[in-house]
Design an enzyme around this catalytic site. Structure first.
Site: not given
Lengths: 399, 83
Positions: A185, A213, A244
């Site tokens: 990340s 991610h 996310k």
């Protein structure tokens, strides 16, 4: 020295940062306008640090699903998954996640942090070994500490270091859980998964991969880096987040191991917290359908990411090693990084300021995360805002 | 298997190229702080020392390590050099 004196240094740092303007850590978005726009400090601002990779937070289908759930099921479950907090929606989402990943089992946690921490802490015990990439997320480190297992760190994205350390364990390698992430990340670099699965198989170890991610970002179906690299069936446990690409909040783990069902009775992070609200579950289910139905979102995300990465590279900035939806700009000095962050905000661009020890090196980062919802014009504005920092971040020194 | 003195010598050999001029690796020096190394650099230093001895120190054991002497004792024990 008193109990609270340990906070003195942090308090001094906070005061010094506040003297320079809005606090970079915990900046207030006064009004959110869209997945990529908000009002920050009284100014319309392009949001380029939100991890909203597919831009689904304002998606009408997701909002409508959440509204229906709110009306019909109320504002919260008020209870744990183990007690009264499992509704039909929670179970349906688990089945849909299992189907999406082609796995037999899935469990849903209340946040991504508790999913990762809870799985690591539950899977390994005092007689086991956790072998973790040195740059793993704080939730993984915290899960390690809670597990009581022996914790060994291997050098970041270094398969040969992993091999060496598994070899040193001898027979204990077969009681080892290797833990790494798909997309890291902070720098946006990707794990060398093909080599890592080869090595962990060679030593008979298990593997947990955090795709927080990378879900929705990589792979033909958006299942993550393991899908993109063709190694899904060799990864024992995949954990991820709803906060996310799926635009809500929550976390999950999928696996073919039947023991995942037993983890429900062993993971304290699953048992001792309230379950996700019905509206969160409903919007997440809608978003998961969209990830599968709209591969164009991923294509747009990569077009946008490449545009930003190339634009900043051409402007002379030193960036993280791989192009992708996380674009990290290196700045050597904390003072220059902080000044740059303020200048970007004044130019109407919000990014993440990351300073050591939160960075994976001794340098600072201005970290951008890109969305499929960013327009080319917004990306060009971000590049132009960075270009105006040239004198601060010392582009000439690094180009 | 390495003795305490051998471990101390390895720490010095690995650490000294990383340190500023004039900083010496005494047994009582506090790791990181007195050697002028960040927490990240200290972990890198430990990894290099591990490679010299072909061992892996569990992260669980590191909070008890404060000084160079503490590290040398831990390395001695982990490499099978202490009884």
């Amino acid at each position: 020295m008193g109990l609270l004196d340990k906070f003195d240094d942090l308090a001094a740092t906070r005061e010094a940062l506040l003297a320079q303007g809005p606090l970079p850590f915990g900046v207030v978005t006064d009004k959110i306008l869209s997945p990529t726009l908000g009002i920050v400090h009284g100014r319309e601002t392009i949001l380029a640090g939100t991890n909203n990779y597919l831009g689904l937070t304002f998606e009408p289908e997701c909002i409508a699903a959440a509204e229906r759930a709110l009306e019909s099921e109320g504002t919260g479950t008020t209870g744990s998954r183990m007690a009264n907090g499992t509704y039909g929606g929670h179970q349906a989402l688990e089945k849909e996640l299992a189907a999406f990943y082609g796995r037999r089992h899935a469990i849903v946690f209340t946040t991504g942090f508790t999913a990762t921490m809870g799985m690591v802490a539950a899977l390994a015990g005092p007689d086991d070994v956790l072998m973790i990439d040195g740059d793993c997320h704080a939730s993984i480190y915290d899960g390690c500490r809670l597990s009581g297992a022996e914790i060994i760190r291997f050098r970041h994205n270094n398969p040969e270091d992993l091999r060496k350390r598994l070899r040193r364990l001898g027979e204990r390698a077969s009681r080892t859980l290797v833990v790494t992430e798909g997309l890291f990340s902070m720098l946006g670099d990707q794990a060398p998964l093909e080599e890592i699965v080869e090595i962990k198989d060679e030593f008979g170890a298990c593997m947990l991969l955090d795709e927080a991610h990378s879900m929705g970002v990589f792979g033909e179906h958006g299942r993550g880096l393991a899908e993109a690299r063709g190694v899904e069936d060799r990864v024992d446990f995949i954990v991820g987040t709803f906060s996310k690409s799926l635009g809500s909040v929550g976390g999950f783990c999928v696996s073919n191991h039947p023991e995942l069902e037993t983890v429900r009775m062993a993971s304290r992070a699953y048992i001792f917290t309230a379950s996700p609200t019905p509206s969160v579950i409903a919007s997440t289910r809608a978003a998961l359908r969209l990830v599968a139905e709209r591969p164009q979102l991923r294509r747009q995300l990569w077009e946008n990411s490449t545009r930003l990465y190339q634009g900043l590279a051409e402007a002379g900035f030193e960036l993280g090693p791989q192009a992708g939806p996380v674009v990290a700009v290196y700045v050597d000095e904390p003072a220059r990084a902080i000044e740059s962050w303020h200048r970007l905000l004044e130019a109407g661009v919000y990014v993440n300021l990351v300073i050591p020890p939160a960075t994976p090196s001794t340098r600072c980062l201005l970290r951008c995360s890109i969305s499929a919802a960013h327009t080319p014009e917004q990306i060009d504005t971000i590049i132009a805002a960075f270009a105006s920092l040239e004198s601060i971040v010392g582009v000439a020194d690094t180009a | 298997m390495a003795s305490y003195d051998e471990c101390l010598q390895i720490i010095r050999e690995v650490a000294e190229p990383l340190l500023e001029a004039g900083v010496t690796v005494s047994e009582g020096a506090v790791l990181g702080q007195e050697l002028g190394l960040s927490s990240l650099r200290t972990l890198e230093l430990v990894a290099d020392i591990e490679d010299r001895l072909d061992i892996s120190l569990p992260l669980n054991s590191l909070p008890a390590v404060r000084t160079v002497a503490d590290l040398a004792r831990l390395l001695e024990a982990s490499s099978g050099g202490a009884s």
